[in-house]
Write a protein that holds these residues in place. Structure first.
Motif, PDB file in Angstrom:
ATOM      1  N   GLN A   8      25.882  57.119  17.389  1.00 40.06           N
ATOM      2  CA  GLN A   8      25.770  56.331  16.170  1.00 40.06           C
ATOM      3  C   GLN A   8      26.063  54.851  16.413  1.00 40.06           C
ATOM      4  O   GLN A   8      25.823  54.018  15.532  1.00 40.06           O
ATOM      5  N   LEU A 119      16.633  45.397  22.078  1.00 42.25           N
ATOM      6  CA  LEU A 119      16.194  46.762  21.806  1.00 42.25           C
ATOM      7  C   LEU A 119      17.344  47.619  21.266  1.00 42.25           C
ATOM      8  O   LEU A 119      17.201  48.312  20.255  1.00 42.25           O
ATOM      9  N   LEU A 120      18.481  47.552  21.944  1.00 41.25           N
ATOM     10  CA  LEU A 120      19.612  48.403  21.562  1.00 41.25           C
ATOM     11  C   LEU A 120      20.147  48.043  20.187  1.00 41.25           C
ATOM     12  O   LEU A 120      20.442  48.923  19.368  1.00 41.25           O
ATOM     13  N   SER A 121      20.295  46.739  19.922  1.00 43.01           N
ATOM     14  CA  SER A 121      20.886  46.316  18.656  1.00 43.01           C
ATOM     15  C   SER A 121      19.959  46.550  17.473  1.00 43.01           C
ATOM     16  O   SER A 121      20.406  46.620  16.329  1.00 43.01           O
ATOM     17  N   ALA A 122      18.670  46.683  17.751  1.00 42.01           N
ATOM     18  CA  ALA A 122      17.737  47.016  16.672  1.00 42.01           C
ATOM     19  C   ALA A 122      17.875  48.466  16.227  1.00 42.01           C
ATOM     20  O   ALA A 122      17.479  48.828  15.117  1.00 42.01           O
ATOM     21  N   ARG A 123      18.483  49.283  17.091  1.00 44.93           N
ATOM     22  CA  ARG A 123      18.578  50.708  16.808  1.00 44.93           C
ATOM     23  C   ARG A 123      19.991  51.159  16.460  1.00 44.93           C
ATOM     24  O   ARG A 123      20.175  52.052  15.631  1.00 44.93           O
ATOM     25  N   TRP A 124      20.991  50.552  17.113  1.00 44.43           N
ATOM     26  CA  TRP A 124      22.383  50.946  16.892  1.00 44.43           C
ATOM     27  C   TRP A 124      23.269  49.710  16.719  1.00 44.43           C
ATOM     28  O   TRP A 124      22.967  48.655  17.281  1.00 44.43           O
ATOM     29  N   TYR A 144      23.376  39.757  18.824  1.00 48.78           N
ATOM     30  CA  TYR A 144      23.098  41.160  19.122  1.00 48.78           C
ATOM     31  C   TYR A 144      24.300  42.075  18.888  1.00 48.78           C
ATOM     32  O   TYR A 144      24.178  43.288  19.044  1.00 48.78           O
ATOM     33  N   CYS A 226      17.932  51.432  28.637  1.00 53.30           N
ATOM     34  CA  CYS A 226      17.010  51.514  27.502  1.00 53.30           C
ATOM     35  C   CYS A 226      15.937  52.569  27.737  1.00 53.30           C
ATOM     36  O   CYS A 226      15.582  53.321  26.821  1.00 53.30           O
ATOM     37  N   GLY A 230      15.427  55.885  25.551  1.00 57.82           N
ATOM     38  CA  GLY A 230      14.115  56.127  24.957  1.00 57.82           C
ATOM     39  C   GLY A 230      13.548  57.453  25.380  1.00 57.82           C
ATOM     40  O   GLY A 230      12.989  58.199  24.566  1.00 57.82           O
ATOM     41  N   ALA A 233      15.408  60.185  23.658  1.00 58.74           N
ATOM     42  CA  ALA A 233      15.039  60.247  22.237  1.00 58.74           C
ATOM     43  C   ALA A 233      13.691  60.923  22.048  1.00 58.74           C
ATOM     44  O   ALA A 233      13.459  61.611  21.061  1.00 58.74           O
TER      45      ALA A 233
END
Length: 235
Positions: A8, A119-124, A144, A226, A230, A233
């Motif tokens: 999360q 990329l990471l901060s856009a998702r979590w 970020y 990443c 990915g 996921a």
């Protein structure tokens, strides 16, 4: 193996994970030397000796055993002791440290860092979790991060589980909902495992893993992290 469904938030180490630290420190020490040469020349001459710098660092650590986690305090005290030993104005310790600290924020990011952080901060939510004293905003990547937790703030450093617990509290999550990412086998991976987090070891220098407990993932770069996240996921 990583369980992507449980993640999360991500906590992220800084020094040697996002940038190489020792080149930064070397430049910061040179800037400090230049400043001392003009303001406190006897202290500058004292600090020119690596042996003397080490002795002053040990003296600061001995004098303040409860402050080892606070790298800013220890560096400032080391400078003060040098000024004292040189019979120069100890009030210069504050501005001298400011020169060092400003230079310490001038890091050179690994090439993969900004794309990975985006990329990471856009998702979590991504939280900085560090024993060091870098400021992600002054470094230029603060956008970020949702926040930061440092050893100085908590009063203990990694691998103490309390700093990981403080990070979980800051994120308002349980430890097992967090992925901690870092380069140091003991401080980052083992510390986070003891706290109940999932872990990703960023092994940029092809080191061998030497502990019975294993990270949930091992990657050679933030870009590979990443890709792993990915791939997991999508699986």
């Amino acid at each position: 193996m990583l369980d992507i469904s449980r993640i999360q938030a991500i906590t992220l180490d800084l020094d040697d994970t996002l940038w190489p630290i020792w080149p930064t420190i070397e430049v910061a020490e040179l800037r400090l030397q230049e400043w001392l040469r003009a303001k406190a020349p006897r202290t500058s001459a004292l600090f020119a000796s690596p042996h003397t710098r080490m002795a002053l660092r040990e003296q600061a650590q001995t004098g303040w055993p409860d402050q080892h986690h606070d790298l800013s305090f220890m560096r400032r005290e080391m400078i003060r002791l040098g000024l004292q030993q040189s019979a120069e104005d100890q009030d210069l310790a504050g501005p001298a440290f400011g020169v060092f600290f400003d230079a310490r924020q001038q890091v050179t990011l690994f090439e993969d860092v900004v794309p990975a952080l985006a990329l990471l901060s856009a998702r979590w939510p991504v939280l900085a979790l560090s024993n060091g004293n870098a400021d992600v905003h002054r470094v230029g990547i603060g956008q970020y991060f949702c926040g930061s937790v440092s050893a100085r703030e908590v009063g203990v450093g990694k691998p103490d589980v309390r700093i990981f617990q403080a990070a979980a509290q800051s994120l308002q999550l349980d430890a097992d909902q967090i992925l901690h990412v870092g380069d140091d086998e003991s401080l980052d991976v083992l510390g986070a495992l003891d706290a109940g987090m999932q872990t990703a070891w960023v092994n940029r220098s092809d080191k061998l893993w030497g502990y019975p407990a294993q990270p949930h993932a091992t990657v050679v770069s933030m870009a590979e992290l990443c890709a792993v996240l990915g791939a997991v996921a999508a699986a």
